[in-house]
Design a protein around this motif. Structure first.
Motif, PDB file in Angstrom:
ATOM      1  N   ARG A 189      -9.653   1.752   4.518  1.00 16.79           N
ATOM      2  CA  ARG A 189     -10.022   1.389   3.142  1.00 16.79           C
ATOM      3  C   ARG A 189      -9.279   2.249   2.121  1.00 16.79           C
ATOM      4  O   ARG A 189      -8.780   1.756   1.115  1.00 16.79           O
ATOM      5  CB  ARG A 189     -11.529   1.536   2.933  1.00 16.79           C
ATOM      6  CG  ARG A 189     -12.321   0.422   3.530  1.00 16.79           C
ATOM      7  CD  ARG A 189     -13.797   0.536   3.151  1.00 16.79           C
ATOM      8  NE  ARG A 189     -14.578  -0.375   3.947  1.00 16.79           N
ATOM      9  CZ  ARG A 189     -15.599  -0.040   4.710  1.00 16.79           C
ATOM     10  NH1 ARG A 189     -15.979   1.224   4.774  1.00 16.79           N
ATOM     11  NH2 ARG A 189     -16.245  -0.932   5.405  1.00 16.79           N
ATOM     12  N   HIS A 194      -5.664   1.178   2.071  1.00 15.63           N
ATOM     13  CA  HIS A 194      -5.563  -0.134   1.431  1.00 15.63           C
ATOM     14  C   HIS A 194      -5.732  -0.003  -0.087  1.00 15.63           C
ATOM     15  O   HIS A 194      -4.957  -0.596  -0.853  1.00 15.63           O
ATOM     16  CB  HIS A 194      -6.615  -1.070   2.020  1.00 15.63           C
ATOM     17  CG  HIS A 194      -6.450  -2.496   1.639  1.00 15.63           C
ATOM     18  ND1 HIS A 194      -5.348  -3.232   1.998  1.00 15.63           N
ATOM     19  CD2 HIS A 194      -7.246  -3.309   0.910  1.00 15.63           C
ATOM     20  CE1 HIS A 194      -5.478  -4.449   1.502  1.00 15.63           C
ATOM     21  NE2 HIS A 194      -6.620  -4.519   0.842  1.00 15.63           N
ATOM     22  N   MET A 195      -6.702   0.762  -0.528  1.00 15.98           N
ATOM     23  CA  MET A 195      -6.917   0.947  -1.967  1.00 15.98           C
ATOM     24  C   MET A 195      -5.733   1.672  -2.604  1.00 15.98           C
ATOM     25  O   MET A 195      -5.309   1.343  -3.718  1.00 15.98           O
ATOM     26  CB  MET A 195      -8.207   1.732  -2.227  1.00 15.98           C
ATOM     27  CG  MET A 195      -9.466   0.953  -1.905  1.00 15.98           C
ATOM     28  SD  MET A 195      -9.612  -0.584  -2.823  1.00 15.98           S
ATOM     29  CE  MET A 195      -9.802   0.034  -4.477  1.00 15.98           C
ATOM     30  N   ASN A 207      -2.611   1.520  -1.610  1.00 15.48           N
ATOM     31  CA  ASN A 207      -1.509   0.550  -1.704  1.00 15.48           C
ATOM     32  C   ASN A 207      -1.729  -0.434  -2.856  1.00 15.48           C
ATOM     33  O   ASN A 207      -0.790  -0.779  -3.571  1.00 15.48           O
ATOM     34  CB  ASN A 207      -1.346  -0.212  -0.391  1.00 15.48           C
ATOM     35  CG  ASN A 207      -0.771   0.646   0.705  1.00 15.48           C
ATOM     36  OD1 ASN A 207      -0.043   1.598   0.436  1.00 15.48           O
ATOM     37  ND2 ASN A 207      -1.095   0.334   1.948  1.00 15.48           N
ATOM     38  N   ILE A 208      -2.961  -0.889  -3.040  1.00 11.85           N
ATOM     39  CA  ILE A 208      -3.265  -1.809  -4.142  1.00 11.85           C
ATOM     40  C   ILE A 208      -3.018  -1.117  -5.483  1.00 11.85           C
ATOM     41  O   ILE A 208      -2.393  -1.679  -6.388  1.00 11.85           O
ATOM     42  CB  ILE A 208      -4.724  -2.309  -4.052  1.00 11.85           C
ATOM     43  CG1 ILE A 208      -4.883  -3.257  -2.866  1.00 11.85           C
ATOM     44  CG2 ILE A 208      -5.149  -2.999  -5.353  1.00 11.85           C
ATOM     45  CD1 ILE A 208      -6.314  -3.626  -2.560  1.00 11.85           C
ATOM     46  N   THR A 209      -3.478   0.119  -5.617  1.00 11.73           N
ATOM     47  CA  THR A 209      -3.282   0.870  -6.859  1.00 11.73           C
ATOM     48  C   THR A 209      -1.800   1.066  -7.131  1.00 11.73           C
ATOM     49  O   THR A 209      -1.330   0.898  -8.256  1.00 11.73           O
ATOM     50  CB  THR A 209      -3.988   2.237  -6.769  1.00 11.73           C
ATOM     51  OG1 THR A 209      -5.373   2.020  -6.502  1.00 11.73           O
ATOM     52  CG2 THR A 209      -3.822   3.033  -8.040  1.00 11.73           C
ATOM     53  N   LYS A 210      -1.055   1.400  -6.102  1.00 12.76           N
ATOM     54  CA  LYS A 210       0.389   1.620  -6.245  1.00 12.76           C
ATOM     55  C   LYS A 210       1.088   0.340  -6.713  1.00 12.76           C
ATOM     56  O   LYS A 210       1.909   0.381  -7.634  1.00 12.76           O
ATOM     57  CB  LYS A 210       0.952   2.080  -4.900  1.00 12.76           C
ATOM     58  CG  LYS A 210       2.364   2.491  -4.942  1.00 12.76           C
ATOM     59  CD  LYS A 210       2.434   3.949  -5.230  1.00 12.76           C
ATOM     60  CE  LYS A 210       3.852   4.427  -5.024  1.00 12.76           C
ATOM     61  NZ  LYS A 210       4.165   5.499  -5.903  1.00 12.76           N
ATOM     62  N   ARG A 211       0.761  -0.786  -6.097  1.00 10.73           N
ATOM     63  CA  ARG A 211       1.377  -2.064  -6.500  1.00 10.73           C
ATOM     64  C   ARG A 211       1.007  -2.418  -7.934  1.00 10.73           C
ATOM     65  O   ARG A 211       1.832  -2.898  -8.707  1.00 10.73           O
ATOM     66  CB  ARG A 211       0.954  -3.173  -5.543  1.00 10.73           C
ATOM     67  CG  ARG A 211       1.692  -3.140  -4.227  1.00 10.73           C
ATOM     68  CD  ARG A 211       1.522  -4.440  -3.459  1.00 10.73           C
ATOM     69  NE  ARG A 211       0.135  -4.813  -3.278  1.00 10.73           N
ATOM     70  CZ  ARG A 211      -0.539  -4.703  -2.147  1.00 10.73           C
ATOM     71  NH1 ARG A 211       0.064  -4.240  -1.079  1.00 10.73           N
ATOM     72  NH2 ARG A 211      -1.791  -5.056  -2.070  1.00 10.73           N
ATOM     73  N   PHE A 212      -0.235  -2.177  -8.308  1.00 10.88           N
ATOM     74  CA  PHE A 212      -0.683  -2.464  -9.674  1.00 10.88           C
ATOM     75  C   PHE A 212       0.086  -1.613 -10.675  1.00 10.88           C
ATOM     76  O   PHE A 212       0.565  -2.103 -11.687  1.00 10.88           O
ATOM     77  CB  PHE A 212      -2.188  -2.210  -9.792  1.00 10.88           C
ATOM     78  CG  PHE A 212      -2.698  -2.353 -11.197  1.00 10.88           C
ATOM     79  CD1 PHE A 212      -2.850  -3.591 -11.768  1.00 10.88           C
ATOM     80  CD2 PHE A 212      -3.009  -1.229 -11.937  1.00 10.88           C
ATOM     81  CE1 PHE A 212      -3.316  -3.723 -13.069  1.00 10.88           C
ATOM     82  CE2 PHE A 212      -3.470  -1.339 -13.235  1.00 10.88           C
ATOM     83  CZ  PHE A 212      -3.630  -2.599 -13.798  1.00 10.88           C
TER      84      PHE A 212
END
Length: 160
Positions: free
Chosen positions: A34, A37-38, A40-45
């Motif tokens: 988790r 995953h979080m 990676n999501i923050t980085k992409r955002f």
């Protein structure tokens, strides 16, 4: 988000009280997944929004893709990846950063450092000065330095 050695042990000690003891390893793995995953999501955002600081230095290497290192004997102090993908031309680098105070006399300091290592002079806090003749005996192939994404340091800590 990936730790090794002592940091991995500390992370497990922190997570253990927060999971059910019945299936602790699988639940701690879920926590890791988790967090990763979080992250990676923050980085992409942040990349999409342009919120990440843009690197302006040519010598910076992206840490997102770490080089794989083979097994290293724990008695070794360090292990640096052998990759030569990220090269840095010393002359060009110095011309691009003429005002950088960290690069004052960089070439001479680099050669002094290399001479000290080759002559097995123990570092005692003082920088050993070599003559121009000594420095001229050091030839840096193609005037290049290599930037590495991965360096493994082996050390022992004692929690008292």
């Amino acid at each position: 988000m990936f730790f090794q050695g002592e940091l991995e042990q500390r992370k497990a000690k922190w997570q253990y009280p927060h999971v059910s003891k019945a299936a602790s390893s699988s639940r701690m793995t879920k926590i890791d997944w988790r967090k990763s995953h979080m992250w990676n999501i923050t980085k992409r955002f942040q990349e999409a929004e342009g919120m990440l600081p843009q690197c302006t230095h040519t010598h910076h290497v992206s840490s997102l893709e770490a080089d794989k290192l083979p097994y290293t004997d724990p008695k070794e102090c360090y292990h640096i990846s052998p990759s030569q993908k990220q090269l840095l031309d010393i002359g060009r680098f110095l011309r691009e950063h003429p005002q950088d105070p960290a690069l004052k006399n960089f070439y001479n300091h680099l050669k002094d450092h290399l001479l000290g290592c080759m002559c097995r002079i123990e570092y005692d806090g003082d920088q050993t000065e070599f003559t121009e003749g000594d420095r001229d005996s050091i030839l840096i192939c193609n005037n290049r330095l290599y930037c590495h994404r991965t360096c493994r340091l082996n050390f022992t800590t004692y929690d008292i």
